[in-house]
Design a protein around this motif. Structure first.
Motif, PDB file in Angstrom:
ATOM      1  N   LEU A 176       1.098  -1.150  -0.318  1.00 18.93           N
ATOM      2  CA  LEU A 176      -0.546   0.317  -0.394  1.00 18.93           C
ATOM      3  C   LEU A 176       1.011   1.318  -0.066  1.00 18.93           C
ATOM      4  CD1 LEU A 176      -2.644   1.572   0.303  1.00 18.93           C
ATOM      5  CD2 LEU A 176      -2.516   1.514   2.955  1.00 18.93           C
ATOM      6  N   LYS A 177       0.343   2.508  -1.021  1.00 21.02           N
ATOM      7  CA  LYS A 177       0.687   2.915  -1.101  1.00 21.02           C
ATOM      8  C   LYS A 177       0.904   4.299  -0.238  1.00 21.02           C
ATOM      9  CE  LYS A 177       3.804   1.826  -4.582  1.00 21.02           C
ATOM     10  NZ  LYS A 177       5.567   1.894  -4.353  1.00 21.02           N
ATOM     11  N   GLN A 188       9.211   8.132   0.736  1.00 18.86           N
ATOM     12  CA  GLN A 188       8.032   7.597   1.583  1.00 18.86           C
ATOM     13  C   GLN A 188       7.145   6.183   0.252  1.00 18.86           C
ATOM     14  OE1 GLN A 188       5.314  10.564   3.111  1.00 18.86           O
ATOM     15  NE2 GLN A 188       3.980  10.039   1.856  1.00 18.86           N
ATOM     16  N   GLU A 189       7.270   6.493  -0.769  1.00 20.20           N
ATOM     17  CA  GLU A 189       5.985   5.335  -1.898  1.00 20.20           C
ATOM     18  C   GLU A 189       7.007   4.318  -1.606  1.00 20.20           C
ATOM     19  OE1 GLU A 189       5.984   7.064  -5.726  1.00 20.20           O
ATOM     20  OE2 GLU A 189       4.941   8.671  -4.980  1.00 20.20           O
ATOM     21  N   ASP A 190       8.180   4.202  -1.355  1.00 22.85           N
ATOM     22  CA  ASP A 190       8.875   3.180  -1.109  1.00 22.85           C
ATOM     23  C   ASP A 190       8.809   2.224   0.252  1.00 22.85           C
ATOM     24  OD1 ASP A 190       9.917   3.315  -3.497  1.00 22.85           O
ATOM     25  OD2 ASP A 190      11.811   3.958  -3.088  1.00 22.85           O
ATOM     26  N   ASP A 191       8.785   3.129   1.092  1.00 22.74           N
ATOM     27  CA  ASP A 191       8.711   2.213   2.632  1.00 22.74           C
ATOM     28  C   ASP A 191       7.909   3.381   3.763  1.00 22.74           C
ATOM     29  OD1 ASP A 191       9.052   1.695   5.238  1.00 22.74           O
ATOM     30  OD2 ASP A 191      11.621   1.132   4.984  1.00 22.74           O
ATOM     31  N   ALA A 195       9.424   7.255   5.987  1.00 19.08           N
ATOM     32  CA  ALA A 195       9.298   8.692   5.919  1.00 19.08           C
ATOM     33  C   ALA A 195       9.333   9.505   7.307  1.00 19.08           C
ATOM     34  CB  ALA A 195       7.853   8.761   5.078  1.00 19.08           C
ATOM     35  N   ASP A 196      10.382  10.367   7.093  1.00 24.89           N
ATOM     36  CA  ASP A 196      11.064  11.173   8.642  1.00 24.89           C
ATOM     37  C   ASP A 196      10.698  12.915   8.091  1.00 24.89           C
ATOM     38  OD1 ASP A 196      12.629  12.415   7.284  1.00 24.89           O
ATOM     39  OD2 ASP A 196      14.194  11.422   7.405  1.00 24.89           O
ATOM     40  N   ALA A 197      10.335  13.341   8.890  1.00 28.51           N
ATOM     41  CA  ALA A 197      10.136  14.977   8.683  1.00 28.51           C
ATOM     42  C   ALA A 197      10.436  15.529   7.060  1.00 28.51           C
ATOM     43  CB  ALA A 197      10.621  15.768  10.159  1.00 28.51           C
ATOM     44  N   ARG A 198      11.591  14.555   6.388  1.00 26.90           N
ATOM     45  CA  ARG A 198      12.191  15.471   4.923  1.00 26.90           C
ATOM     46  C   ARG A 198      10.938  15.211   4.381  1.00 26.90           C
ATOM     47  NH1 ARG A 198      18.107  12.913   6.262  1.00 26.90           N
ATOM     48  NH2 ARG A 198      16.734  10.959   6.585  1.00 26.90           N
ATOM     49  N   ALA A 199      10.821  14.311   4.551  1.00 29.28           N
ATOM     50  CA  ALA A 199       9.098  13.755   3.475  1.00 29.28           C
ATOM     51  C   ALA A 199       8.235  15.082   3.495  1.00 29.28           C
ATOM     52  CB  ALA A 199       9.130  12.268   3.951  1.00 29.28           C
ATOM     53  N   ASP A 200       8.377  15.319   4.733  1.00 29.38           N
ATOM     54  CA  ASP A 200       7.149  16.919   4.583  1.00 29.38           C
ATOM     55  C   ASP A 200       7.847  17.778   3.408  1.00 29.38           C
ATOM     56  OD1 ASP A 200       5.180  15.499   6.021  1.00 29.38           O
ATOM     57  OD2 ASP A 200       5.609  16.265   7.440  1.00 29.38           O
ATOM     58  N   LEU A 201       8.733  17.972   3.881  1.00 26.05           N
ATOM     59  CA  LEU A 201       9.476  18.853   3.347  1.00 26.05           C
ATOM     60  C   LEU A 201       9.525  19.003   1.430  1.00 26.05           C
ATOM     61  CD1 LEU A 201      12.817  19.997   5.417  1.00 26.05           C
ATOM     62  CD2 LEU A 201      10.460  20.654   5.634  1.00 26.05           C
ATOM     63  N   PHE A 202      10.177  17.528   1.621  1.00 26.45           N
ATOM     64  CA  PHE A 202       9.504  17.520  -0.101  1.00 26.45           C
ATOM     65  C   PHE A 202       8.582  17.837  -0.892  1.00 26.45           C
ATOM     66  CE2 PHE A 202       8.863  14.631  -3.965  1.00 26.45           C
ATOM     67  CZ  PHE A 202      10.202  15.115  -4.773  1.00 26.45           C
ATOM     68  N   PHE A 238      17.365  26.556  -3.841  1.00 31.53           N
ATOM     69  CA  PHE A 238      16.427  25.791  -3.381  1.00 31.53           C
ATOM     70  C   PHE A 238      15.500  24.814  -4.188  1.00 31.53           C
ATOM     71  CE2 PHE A 238      11.713  26.374  -1.654  1.00 31.53           C
ATOM     72  CZ  PHE A 238      12.036  26.694   0.500  1.00 31.53           C
ATOM     73  N   PHE A 239      15.186  24.536  -4.865  1.00 37.21           N
ATOM     74  CA  PHE A 239      14.462  23.653  -5.212  1.00 37.21           C
ATOM     75  C   PHE A 239      15.371  22.296  -5.519  1.00 37.21           C
ATOM     76  CE2 PHE A 239      11.896  27.014  -7.062  1.00 37.21           C
ATOM     77  CZ  PHE A 239       9.908  26.119  -6.268  1.00 37.21           C
ATOM     78  N   ALA A 240      16.358  22.785  -5.692  1.00 37.02           N
ATOM     79  CA  ALA A 240      17.878  21.842  -5.562  1.00 37.02           C
ATOM     80  C   ALA A 240      17.444  21.121  -4.579  1.00 37.02           C
ATOM     81  CB  ALA A 240      19.170  21.630  -6.466  1.00 37.02           C
ATOM     82  N   ARG A 241      17.679  21.405  -4.094  1.00 36.14           N
ATOM     83  CA  ARG A 241      17.439  20.822  -2.066  1.00 36.14           C
ATOM     84  C   ARG A 241      16.509  20.624  -1.868  1.00 36.14           C
ATOM     85  NH1 ARG A 241      20.674  23.893   2.587  1.00 36.14           N
ATOM     86  NH2 ARG A 241      20.514  20.907   3.325  1.00 36.14           N
ATOM     87  N   SER A 242      15.284  20.791  -1.987  1.00 42.53           N
ATOM     88  CA  SER A 242      14.028  20.927  -1.834  1.00 42.53           C
ATOM     89  C   SER A 242      13.043  19.146  -2.109  1.00 42.53           C
ATOM     90  CB  SER A 242      12.270  22.299  -1.985  1.00 42.53           C
ATOM     91  OG  SER A 242      13.342  23.196  -1.300  1.00 42.53           O
ATOM     92  N   LEU A 243      13.972  19.869  -3.832  1.00 44.89           N
ATOM     93  CA  LEU A 243      13.490  18.323  -4.446  1.00 44.89           C
ATOM     94  C   LEU A 243      14.438  17.175  -4.526  1.00 44.89           C
ATOM     95  CD1 LEU A 243      11.214  20.242  -7.274  1.00 44.89           C
ATOM     96  CD2 LEU A 243      10.413  19.194  -4.643  1.00 44.89           C
ATOM     97  N   ALA A 244      15.745  17.311  -3.429  1.00 49.88           N
ATOM     98  CA  ALA A 244      16.276  15.993  -4.127  1.00 49.88           C
ATOM     99  C   ALA A 244      15.754  14.646  -3.618  1.00 49.88           C
ATOM    100  CB  ALA A 244      17.724  16.568  -3.174  1.00 49.88           C
ATOM    101  N   VAL A 245      16.486  13.757  -4.593  1.00 51.68           N
ATOM    102  CA  VAL A 245      15.489  12.849  -4.326  1.00 51.68           C
ATOM    103  C   VAL A 245      16.094  11.932  -2.847  1.00 51.68           C
ATOM    104  CG1 VAL A 245      15.305   9.862  -5.190  1.00 51.68           C
ATOM    105  CG2 VAL A 245      15.715  12.091  -6.532  1.00 51.68           C
ATOM    106  N   SER A 246      17.496  11.929  -2.656  1.00 48.72           N
ATOM    107  CA  SER A 246      17.463  11.796  -1.304  1.00 48.72           C
ATOM    108  C   SER A 246      17.654  12.846   0.033  1.00 48.72           C
ATOM    109  CB  SER A 246      19.492  11.442  -1.428  1.00 48.72           C
ATOM    110  OG  SER A 246      20.253  10.862  -0.278  1.00 48.72           O
TER     111      SER A 246
END
Length: 451
Positions: A176-177, A188-191, A195-202, A238-246
């Motif tokens: 379940l996603k 967050q989609e994988d596991d 997901a920690d606080a940085r997933a919300d920031l993404f 700003f977006f390079a950091r906000s939307l980083a995959v890692s």
């Protein structure tokens, strides 16, 4: 069902897998609230089981009710009706999703916000998340439709149904996603447990990108290459950091991200000053030129226009904006009165200072007539076509240098046109689109009369 507990139901605000949210009224005091009733779908019950669903519902109410912050929705009552739990929240007439014009086709283009307003919204979103994260709560479903907006442009984060507290484990089906496509972080989609606080920031990064451009960011391309946003390249890092995959490459906290956002905004304002100095202040965005034979006078008599016919009836595009714009040449024609020769309309220079329901807006205009405001007693609420003569295209590039033709103390303005017997049409004067609002929603009133 006409009531739940002591609350009288006025209509449905939305439905989902967990239940339904109703617009309701508190007896005696008459306050309008939003009531969320647990009524899970068969699919939800099959995936989670009743015990897990009911526990999640109670946890959502407790988490929202236990925190106090200007950017979090307030939950102030909880109860059960016929064996079904419910909780009660403040009611607001807009969400960030409705302001952007986002639909079930999330990937479709949406409306853009002016840069400073988008920055302000993102900053409020980060402020609310900072409070959640301090309490050890990760939201896991930040998206425009889970952010409500008050009539004073204050954001309220809602819907903690997928949130998790520090130390909790995901106990749903393994495949379940959790979260919403396009906004959920990759980990967050994988596991979901990862997901920690940085997933919300993404998710905030995706939302902010959409607010600025009307588009979702393309994977791997995080530069703000949109010429419509003047000097928008100051946000690229700003977006390079906000939307980083890692997650490790993103901002470490909501406060850190908010500080970086403020620095970008300051740089944007400085760059914009240079742009406007170079091109000259007062540049206008594209306008519809007045036809040789004159423009048709807008309809002045109120009408009932249903939601399914409104776009064609009002001449609106797919995002509910005028297909063409009036010249909008307003000039002072008396104390506190502005006139538009092209439309033949005179407007009260100031809208009502406070947002009110539709019946109160009509009463406000009656008060102007009783006082013979501007020496006239034929003021009225404008129709949608009349309001459309005031709307302007969203700013693009050098259009940010243009001074507003009409200053608005509040953003949305009522029309005299009804959508149905419980709602009327209004116009967003800043973003330039037409929207439907329930009669009880707080919206401003601006009076008009025919010259």
């Amino acid at each position: 069902m006409r009531s739940i507990g002591k609350y009288r139901l006025l209509g449905v605000l939305g439905r989902g897998g967990m239940g339904a949210v109703f617009r309701a009224r508190i007896p005696v005091v008459g306050r309008i609230v939003a009531l969320k009733l647990l009524r899970p779908s068969e699919l939800t019950l099959g995936l989670w089981g009743r015990e897990r669903v009911e526990r999640s519902f109670r946890e959502e109410a407790a988490r929202l009710g236990g925190l106090r912050h200007p950017n979090l929705i307030d939950v102030f009552d909880y109860g059960e009706a016929d064996g079904r739990p419910y909780f009660v929240m403040d009611h607001y007439g807009e969400s960030l999703g409705s302001i952007l014009g986002e639909t079930y086709r999330v990937e479709a283009k949406s409306r853009r916000l002016p840069v400073s307003r988008a920055v302000g919204y993102a900053g409020q979103l980060l402020s609310g998340l900072a409070r959640l994260h301090h309490a050890g709560i990760v939201h896991r479903d930040i998206k425009p439709f889970n952010v409500l907006v008050t009539d004073r442009d204050v954001l309220k984060i809602t819907d903690l149904g997928l949130s998790k507290a520090r130390g909790e484990r995901f106990d749903g089906p393994a495949n379940l996603k959790v979260g919403s496509p396009y906004y959920a972080a990759p980990e967050q989609e994988d596991d979901p447990d990862a997901a920690d606080a940085r997933a919300d920031l993404f998710a905030v990064g995706v939302t902010f990108f959409r607010m600025l451009t009307g588009m979702l960011p393309e994977p791997g391309t995080m530069a703000l290459a949109d010429a419509a946003v003047a000097a928008g390249e100051v946000f690229d890092a700003f977006f390079a950091r906000s939307l980083a995959v890692s997650p490790g490459d993103r901002f470490g906290s909501a406060r850190e991200m908010a500080a970086a956002l403020a620095e970008c905004h300051a740089a944007w304002l400085s760059r914009l000053t240079g742009v406007c100095t170079g091109v000259g202040a007062g540049l206008g965005a594209p306008r519809l030129a007045a036809a040789a034979g004159g423009l048709p006078r807008p309809r002045r008599q109120p009408a009932m226009v249903g939601a399914h016919e409104a776009r064609d009836a009002f001449g609106l595009d797919g995002l509910w904006r005028p297909a063409a714009y009036w010249p909008g040449r307003l000039e002072a024609v008396g104390a506190g009165v502005l006139g538009d020769a092209d439309s033949g309309l005179c407007w009260a220079g100031e809208a009502a200072p406070y947002a009110v329901g539709w019946p109160e807006a009509a009463a406000y205009v009656d008060g102007l007539n009783a006082a013979a405001f501007g020496g006239h007693t034929d003021w009225r609420l404008p129709t949608v076509p009349e309001l459309m003569t005031l709307l302007r295209p969203e700013p693009t590039g050098e259009g940010y240098c243009q001074s507003p033709a009409l200053r608005q103390p509040v953003r949305r303005v009522w029309s005299a046109d009804r959508a149905n017997y419980a709602a009327a049409w209004a116009a967003d004067m800043e973003l330039g689109y037409v929207t439907k609002a329930d009669d009880c929603c707080p919206v401003a009133a601006r009076a008009v009369r025919s010259a």
